[in-house]
Design a protein around this motif. Structure first.
Motif, PDB file in Angstrom:
ATOM      1  N   UNK A   9     -11.471 -58.247 100.704  1.00 39.21           N
ATOM      2  CA  UNK A   9     -11.742 -57.516 101.943  1.00 39.21           C
ATOM      3  C   UNK A   9     -10.582 -56.587 102.269  1.00 39.21           C
ATOM      4  N   UNK A  10      -9.362 -57.095 102.155  1.00 36.22           N
ATOM      5  CA  UNK A  10      -8.180 -56.286 102.452  1.00 36.22           C
ATOM      6  C   UNK A  10      -8.077 -55.081 101.510  1.00 36.22           C
ATOM      7  N   UNK A  11      -8.303 -55.307 100.222  1.00 33.73           N
ATOM      8  CA  UNK A  11      -8.227 -54.202  99.254  1.00 33.73           C
ATOM      9  C   UNK A  11      -9.306 -53.160  99.530  1.00 33.73           C
ATOM     10  N   UNK A  12     -10.506 -53.610  99.816  1.00 30.59           N
ATOM     11  CA  UNK A  12     -11.579 -52.672 100.130  1.00 30.59           C
ATOM     12  C   UNK A  12     -11.298 -51.861 101.376  1.00 30.59           C
ATOM     13  N   UNK A  13     -10.764 -52.514 102.398  1.00 28.85           N
ATOM     14  CA  UNK A  13     -10.418 -51.798 103.621  1.00 28.85           C
ATOM     15  C   UNK A  13      -9.315 -50.781 103.368  1.00 28.85           C
ATOM     16  N   UNK A  14      -8.318 -51.169 102.563  1.00 32.38           N
ATOM     17  CA  UNK A  14      -7.224 -50.237 102.265  1.00 32.38           C
ATOM     18  C   UNK A  14      -7.729 -49.013 101.510  1.00 32.38           C
ATOM     19  N   UNK A  15      -8.648 -49.212 100.576  1.00 30.49           N
ATOM     20  CA  UNK A  15      -9.206 -48.084  99.830  1.00 30.49           C
ATOM     21  C   UNK A  15      -9.965 -47.155 100.770  1.00 30.49           C
ATOM     22  N   UNK A  16     -10.801 -47.712 101.634  1.00 26.68           N
ATOM     23  CA  UNK A  16     -11.579 -46.882 102.558  1.00 26.68           C
ATOM     24  C   UNK A  16     -10.678 -46.151 103.552  1.00 26.68           C
ATOM     25  N   UNK A  17      -9.660 -46.837 104.070  1.00 25.45           N
ATOM     26  CA  UNK A  17      -8.734 -46.192 105.009  1.00 25.45           C
ATOM     27  C   UNK A  17      -7.958 -45.079 104.317  1.00 25.45           C
ATOM     28  N   UNK A  18      -7.493 -45.339 103.098  1.00 24.00           N
ATOM     29  CA  UNK A  18      -6.716 -44.310 102.410  1.00 24.00           C
ATOM     30  C   UNK A  18      -7.583 -43.109 102.031  1.00 24.00           C
ATOM     31  N   UNK A  19      -8.848 -43.342 101.715  1.00 18.29           N
ATOM     32  CA  UNK A  19      -9.737 -42.204 101.430  1.00 18.29           C
ATOM     33  C   UNK A  19      -9.997 -41.384 102.691  1.00 18.29           C
ATOM     34  N   UNK A  20     -10.158 -42.054 103.824  1.00 17.08           N
ATOM     35  CA  UNK A  20     -10.334 -41.322 105.084  1.00 17.08           C
ATOM     36  C   UNK A  20      -9.076 -40.531 105.427  1.00 17.08           C
ATOM     37  N   UNK A  21      -7.898 -41.147 105.235  1.00 15.61           N
ATOM     38  CA  UNK A  21      -6.650 -40.434 105.488  1.00 15.61           C
ATOM     39  C   UNK A  21      -6.498 -39.236 104.551  1.00 15.61           C
ATOM     40  N   UNK A  22      -6.920 -39.397 103.310  1.00 14.42           N
ATOM     41  CA  UNK A  22      -6.867 -38.289 102.352  1.00 14.42           C
ATOM     42  C   UNK A  22      -7.752 -37.136 102.812  1.00 14.42           C
ATOM     43  N   UNK A  23      -8.936 -37.460 103.302  1.00 15.60           N
ATOM     44  CA  UNK A  23      -9.879 -36.421 103.703  1.00 15.60           C
ATOM     45  C   UNK A  23      -9.475 -35.735 105.008  1.00 15.60           C
ATOM     46  N   UNK A  24      -8.924 -36.495 105.958  1.00 14.91           N
ATOM     47  CA  UNK A  24      -8.705 -35.939 107.292  1.00 14.91           C
ATOM     48  C   UNK A  24      -7.257 -35.672 107.664  1.00 14.91           C
ATOM     49  N   UNK A  25      -6.293 -36.252 106.940  1.00 14.69           N
ATOM     50  CA  UNK A  25      -4.901 -36.076 107.331  1.00 14.69           C
ATOM     51  C   UNK A  25      -4.137 -35.257 106.297  1.00 14.69           C
ATOM     52  N   UNK A  26      -4.029 -35.799 105.066  1.00 13.51           N
ATOM     53  CA  UNK A  26      -3.250 -35.100 104.038  1.00 13.51           C
ATOM     54  C   UNK A  26      -3.704 -35.584 102.663  1.00 13.51           C
ATOM     55  N   UNK A  27      -3.833 -34.681 101.706  1.00 17.40           N
ATOM     56  CA  UNK A  27      -4.307 -35.064 100.363  1.00 17.40           C
ATOM     57  C   UNK A  27      -3.404 -36.062  99.636  1.00 17.40           C
ATOM     58  N   UNK A  28      -2.145 -36.143  99.986  1.00 15.79           N
ATOM     59  CA  UNK A  28      -1.246 -37.057  99.285  1.00 15.79           C
ATOM     60  C   UNK A  28      -1.516 -38.534  99.600  1.00 15.79           C
ATOM     61  N   UNK A  29      -2.362 -38.817 100.588  1.00 11.22           N
ATOM     62  CA  UNK A  29      -2.726 -40.210 100.850  1.00 11.22           C
ATOM     63  C   UNK A  29      -3.552 -40.799  99.710  1.00 11.22           C
ATOM     64  N   UNK A  30      -3.994 -39.970  98.784  1.00 10.00           N
ATOM     65  CA  UNK A  30      -4.718 -40.475  97.616  1.00 10.00           C
ATOM     66  C   UNK A  30      -3.828 -41.409  96.801  1.00 10.00           C
ATOM     67  N   UNK A  31      -2.509 -41.248  96.927  1.00 17.48           N
ATOM     68  CA  UNK A  31      -1.587 -42.133  96.210  1.00 17.48           C
ATOM     69  C   UNK A  31      -1.639 -43.567  96.739  1.00 17.48           C
ATOM     70  N   UNK A  32      -2.012 -43.739  97.986  1.00 15.89           N
ATOM     71  CA  UNK A  32      -2.205 -45.084  98.520  1.00 15.89           C
ATOM     72  C   UNK A  32      -3.389 -45.759  97.837  1.00 15.89           C
TER      73      UNK A  32
END
Length: 61
Positions: A9-32
């Motif tokens: 659950x934690x890993x899935x949430x982290x992936x979804x949060x980091x993809x949202x951050x990549x899309x809406x904040x900064x592309x470098x969040x893809x590294x998360x």
């Protein structure tokens, strides 16, 4: 909930949060996202998962 389920659950949430951050904040969040994936792979080979240790301390079975 068991520690194994909690890690998934934690890993899935982290992936979804980091993809949202990549899309809406900064592309470098893809590294998360890459870090989470690499951590899952290394834990499969070594048996050590920092998230599992943390979840055990929080009281999961």
């Amino acid at each position: 909930m068991t520690v194994d389920n909690g890690v998934r659950v934690f890993a899935g949430m982290m992936v979804l949060v980091s993809l949202a951050l990549t899309a809406y904040v900064h592309p470098n969040f893809v590294w998360l996202t890459a870090f989470v994936g690499l951590n899952l792979i290394q834990s499969a080979f070594t048996g050590f998962c920092p998230a599992a240790s943390l979840l055990k301390k929080l009281g999961l079975k």
